[in-house]
Design an enzyme around this catalytic site. Structure first.
Site, PDB file in Angstrom:
ATOM      1  N   ARG A  27      42.669  45.670  40.176  1.00 26.54           N
ATOM      2  CA  ARG A  27      42.539  44.614  39.159  1.00 26.54           C
ATOM      3  C   ARG A  27      42.220  45.219  37.793  1.00 26.54           C
ATOM      4  NH1 ARG A  27      39.290  39.397  40.485  1.00 26.54           N
ATOM      5  NH2 ARG A  27      37.532  40.821  40.511  1.00 26.54           N
ATOM      6  N   GLU A  32      34.425  43.454  27.265  1.00 25.53           N
ATOM      7  CA  GLU A  32      33.900  44.321  26.215  1.00 25.53           C
ATOM      8  C   GLU A  32      35.032  45.058  25.493  1.00 25.53           C
ATOM      9  OE1 GLU A  32      29.419  45.498  27.404  1.00 25.53           O
ATOM     10  OE2 GLU A  32      30.923  46.248  28.809  1.00 25.53           O
ATOM     11  N   GLU A  64      27.272  40.625  35.053  1.00 23.01           N
ATOM     12  CA  GLU A  64      26.160  41.566  35.093  1.00 23.01           C
ATOM     13  C   GLU A  64      24.829  40.874  35.401  1.00 23.01           C
ATOM     14  OE1 GLU A  64      29.247  43.468  32.391  1.00 23.01           O
ATOM     15  OE2 GLU A  64      28.491  41.452  32.793  1.00 23.01           O
ATOM     16  N   ARG A  99      24.243  40.401  38.961  1.00 15.24           N
ATOM     17  CA  ARG A  99      24.129  41.657  39.710  1.00 15.24           C
ATOM     18  C   ARG A  99      22.841  42.409  39.381  1.00 15.24           C
ATOM     19  NH1 ARG A  99      30.361  43.002  38.276  1.00 15.24           N
ATOM     20  NH2 ARG A  99      31.329  41.741  39.916  1.00 15.24           N
TER      21      ARG A  99
END
Length: 251
Positions: A21, A107, A127, A130
């Protein structure tokens, strides 16, 4: 993992890890740095896009390893360095987005100057879910695009934004039908390539500094770049062409 092609004055940069991906590992990231540090003479605009069903699903978690604090800082700063090569390089960069534009992929997109999103595009910052924090420049660039509150929401809750929401919030400037993003990017890139070089430079390198400055300093920088650009030989010729009816209509 990264393929490049030159067509006329345009540089095409393709992230080519569809089986992952288009997740970003260090090797791919450093390849991006090399490309945007060594753009050939004569190139006026670059287009970055992803092979397969996604632009990029972000950091390649399978390549992660334990890092101590210093190693973690260095890794984040490596991302910062590469993103600066994109944002403050020699040519404007257009990102063509589709499918996942997530984490590190977002980003990369945020470091580009124009973002064209196909309708399949979705945005997320996983993020927060996680137990980590963004490290590739998102905390600086994304609040300027969508505002701090929206970025906070995305990280606190794992919220996923659609292409249309991304357009409304400022993550992209254009939304196209599926499969039409690259065509739109080429159209925009040709317009950008026709601009005066000083104007493109000012938009890439000076405008961000104006935005980050106080009003007094920002206005002074505006005056300086306005005077420099208008006094350039190319600007003088374009003005003369306009006054004498030789310039192509832009609106």
């Amino acid at each position: 993992m990264l393929q490049t092609e030159i067509k006329d004055e345009l540089l095409f940069v393709k992230i080519n890890r569809p089986e992952k991906r288009n997740a970003i590992n260090d090797e791919l990231l450093l390849s991006i740095e090399t490309v945007f540090t060594t753009i050939p003479a004569g190139i006026k605009c670059a287009i970055i896009y992803g092979e397969g069903s996604h632009f990029s699903a972000g950091l390649d978690l399978s390549a992660l390893r334990e890092r101590d604090i210093v190693e973690g800082l260095r890794h984040s700063r490596m991302w910062h360095r590469v993103m600066e090569r994109i944002q403050f390089g020699t040519v404007p960069v257009i990102a063509v987005l589709h499918g996942a534009c997530v984490g590190g992929g977002l980003e990369i997109a945020a470091a580009c100057h124009i973002r064209v999103a196909e309708k399949s595009t979705f945005y997320a910052l996983p993020e927060g879910q996680r137990g980590i924090f963004v490290g590739g420049g998102a905390s600086v660039r994304l609040p300027k695009l969508i505002g701090m509150a929206r970025m906070t929401d995305m990280m606190l809750t794992g919220r996923v934004l659609t292409a249309e929401e991304g357009l409304t919030y400022g993550l992209s400037q254009y939304v196209t039908e599926e499969g039409k993003g690259l065509e739109k990017a080429v159209e925009l890139a040709k317009k950008i390539a026709s601009n005066a070089e000083i104007t493109n430079y000012a938009l890439m390198h000076v405008l961000p500094k104006i935005v980050d400055s106080g009003q007094t300093e920002g206005l002074m920088m505006e005056s300086l770049i306005a005077a420099i650009s208008s006094a350039s030989p190319e600007a003088q010729k374009r003005l003369q062409d306009f006054l004498e009816g030789r310039a192509k209509k832009v609106i």
